[in-house]
Structure formats: C-alpha cells, structure tokens
Motif scaffolding. Sequence first.
Motif, PDB file in Angstrom:
ATOM      1  N   GLU A  35      -6.189  -1.547  -1.758  1.00 56.21           N
ATOM      2  CA  GLU A  35      -7.219  -0.235  -0.252  1.00 56.21           C
ATOM      3  C   GLU A  35      -8.390  -0.429  -1.982  1.00 56.21           C
ATOM      4  O   GLU A  35      -9.583  -0.254  -1.436  1.00 56.21           O
ATOM      5  CB  GLU A  35      -6.287   1.427  -0.414  1.00 56.21           C
ATOM      6  CG  GLU A  35      -5.984   1.163  -0.892  1.00 56.21           C
ATOM      7  CD  GLU A  35      -4.228   1.438  -0.702  1.00 56.21           C
ATOM      8  OE1 GLU A  35      -3.782   0.536  -2.156  1.00 56.21           O
ATOM      9  OE2 GLU A  35      -3.675   1.717   0.160  1.00 56.21           O
TER      10      GLU A  35
ATOM     11  N   SER B 151       0.805  -0.758   0.360  1.00 56.26           N
ATOM     12  CA  SER B 151       0.227   0.065  -0.169  1.00 56.26           C
ATOM     13  C   SER B 151       1.044   1.343   0.028  1.00 56.26           C
ATOM     14  O   SER B 151       1.896   1.158   1.058  1.00 56.26           O
ATOM     15  CB  SER B 151      -0.725   0.093   1.278  1.00 56.26           C
ATOM     16  OG  SER B 151      -1.279   1.137   1.774  1.00 56.26           O
ATOM     17  N   GLY B 152       0.016   2.290  -0.493  1.00 54.86           N
ATOM     18  CA  GLY B 152       1.498   3.487  -1.226  1.00 54.86           C
ATOM     19  C   GLY B 152       0.758   3.820  -1.848  1.00 54.86           C
ATOM     20  O   GLY B 152      -0.101   3.627  -2.843  1.00 54.86           O
TER      21      GLY B 152
ATOM     22  N   LYS C  13       6.445   1.464  -4.841  1.00 52.97           N
ATOM     23  CA  LYS C  13       5.591   0.163  -4.441  1.00 52.97           C
ATOM     24  C   LYS C  13       5.928  -0.852  -5.496  1.00 52.97           C
ATOM     25  O   LYS C  13       6.554  -2.036  -5.247  1.00 52.97           O
ATOM     26  CB  LYS C  13       3.940  -0.360  -4.815  1.00 52.97           C
ATOM     27  CG  LYS C  13       3.714   0.334  -3.774  1.00 52.97           C
ATOM     28  CD  LYS C  13       2.010   0.656  -4.372  1.00 52.97           C
ATOM     29  CE  LYS C  13       1.603   1.213  -4.739  1.00 52.97           C
ATOM     30  NZ  LYS C  13       1.783   2.970  -5.214  1.00 52.97           N
TER      31      LYS C  13
ATOM     32  N   GLU D 178       6.399   4.514   2.096  1.00 48.18           N
ATOM     33  CA  GLU D 178       5.766   6.349   2.549  1.00 48.18           C
ATOM     34  C   GLU D 178       7.163   6.685   2.444  1.00 48.18           C
ATOM     35  O   GLU D 178       8.379   6.308   2.770  1.00 48.18           O
ATOM     36  CB  GLU D 178       5.217   6.352   4.231  1.00 48.18           C
ATOM     37  CG  GLU D 178       4.054   6.793   4.794  1.00 48.18           C
ATOM     38  CD  GLU D 178       3.829   7.650   5.587  1.00 48.18           C
ATOM     39  OE1 GLU D 178       3.888   8.802   6.071  1.00 48.18           O
ATOM     40  OE2 GLU D 178       3.944   6.502   6.455  1.00 48.18           O
TER      41      GLU D 178
ATOM     42  N   TRP E  36       0.349  -6.399   5.384  1.00 47.26           N
ATOM     43  CA  TRP E  36      -0.022  -5.695   4.756  1.00 47.26           C
ATOM     44  C   TRP E  36       1.041  -4.472   5.258  1.00 47.26           C
ATOM     45  O   TRP E  36       1.814  -4.387   6.028  1.00 47.26           O
ATOM     46  CB  TRP E  36      -0.713  -4.687   5.266  1.00 47.26           C
ATOM     47  CG  TRP E  36      -2.124  -3.418   4.675  1.00 47.26           C
ATOM     48  CD1 TRP E  36      -1.509  -2.406   5.245  1.00 47.26           C
ATOM     49  CD2 TRP E  36      -2.468  -3.700   4.027  1.00 47.26           C
ATOM     50  NE1 TRP E  36      -1.967  -1.611   4.850  1.00 47.26           N
ATOM     51  CE2 TRP E  36      -3.069  -2.215   3.855  1.00 47.26           C
ATOM     52  CE3 TRP E  36      -3.504  -4.182   3.108  1.00 47.26           C
ATOM     53  CZ2 TRP E  36      -3.782  -1.772   2.731  1.00 47.26           C
ATOM     54  CZ3 TRP E  36      -4.258  -4.003   2.120  1.00 47.26           C
ATOM     55  CH2 TRP E  36      -4.745  -2.708   1.993  1.00 47.26           C
TER      56      TRP E  36
ATOM     57  N   ALA F 102       3.368  -0.941   4.000  1.00 49.52           N
ATOM     58  CA  ALA F 102       2.604   0.198   3.500  1.00 49.52           C
ATOM     59  C   ALA F 102       3.740   0.971   4.052  1.00 49.52           C
ATOM     60  O   ALA F 102       5.036   0.802   4.489  1.00 49.52           O
ATOM     61  CB  ALA F 102       2.017   0.863   5.391  1.00 49.52           C
TER      62      ALA F 102
END
Length: 148
Positions: free
Chosen positions: A117, A35-36, A42, A133, A129, A131
Amino acid sequence: MPTTLLQISYSLGNIESAAHQFWQSAHRYNILAFSGEMGAGKTTFIHALCNVLGVQDAVSSPTFALVNEYHFDEAGTDRTIYHMDWYRLKDTQDAIDAGMEDNMLQNDKYSFVEWPEKAPELLPRPHLWIAIEATAPEEREMTVSIME
Ligand SMILES: Nc1ncnc2c1ncn2[C@@H]1O[C@H](COP(=O)(O)OP(=O)(O)O)[C@@H](O)[C@H]1O
Ligand SMILES: [Mg+2]
C-alpha cells in the motif's frame, strides 16, 4: 472490480497446507502483494510458502535491506523470489528511487511484496492482492484478489 480468487482461514497449525493450497492458484502470477496490519502475518505466511516451495535460503523480514533474494527449484528450473518490504518507503517515487520497480519487471521471477500500500501504482498488472486479517488471536483469514 477485482475478482476474488481464493479465501482461506488458517492457524499456525495448518499454515503449510494453506500455503500449498494458495500456491496452486497463485503460481500463475509473478507479482504477489501481501497487505495487512503490522503483526497480521505477512512474513509468517511468506515463510511458510517458501518452506512449501523448498527454498533453502533463510527467509526473514527484509525491513532494513528492503529486498531479500531466495531460490527454489520448479520442475528442474531455478526460480528467483524477491521478497520485499516497503514499510520504510514513503511513496511511489521513494520506491522507484530505491530500485523496487526493477525487481518486478522480470517475468520469470517472483516478487512477494509486504506493505504494497506504500506504492500500489508501482505493481505491474495483473498481480495478486492478498489481504490478511486476524479473525482471532491464532486465526487468520486471507482473501486473494486478481488485479487485472
Ligand atoms: N494463523 C497465523 N498466521 C500467521 N501468524 C500468526 C498466526 N497465528 C498467530 N500468528 C502470529 O502473528 C504474528 C505475525 O507476525 P508477522 O508474520 O511478522 O506479521 P507481519 O509480517 O504481517 O507484520 C507472529 O507472531 C505469529 O506467530
Ligand atoms: Mg512482516
């Protein structure tokens, strides 16, 4: 409440060592959701991870194909990775119609999903999951959670 498995910061200069460290804990799970935001990194991380795993196939963003298939050798056994990108999907029903669920139902295959998502309910549990950033222009922070 998800349990944090791992948190790492990395740049492009040490992304392969980050991917190696990641895989040491992540390989026990076969569903990995990345996710991001757009440009978070990714695809770049999945590319580095595939290099570490010894994937010979060309790794690229499956934005239009929705899924790419790669292979690598894990202790003498051929293993399959489905690299999916759900960006173009609307919702869970759309993802099911596109056949995304079927890719994740084989326990002996890995699924790496970008834009999870779009249809998070579709991800079998347990899954990871991840994440990602941007903490600086060239630095990323990754937080890996176990979704039981
Ligand atoms: N530490 C880093 N990790 C990953 N990407 C980085 C990093 N530093 C800079 N970048 C750049 O950020 C962009 C990430 O793009 P991409 O991997 O396609 O993102 P996403 O798949 O999340 O949309 C690339 O241009 C990449 O070179
Ligand atoms: Mg991408």
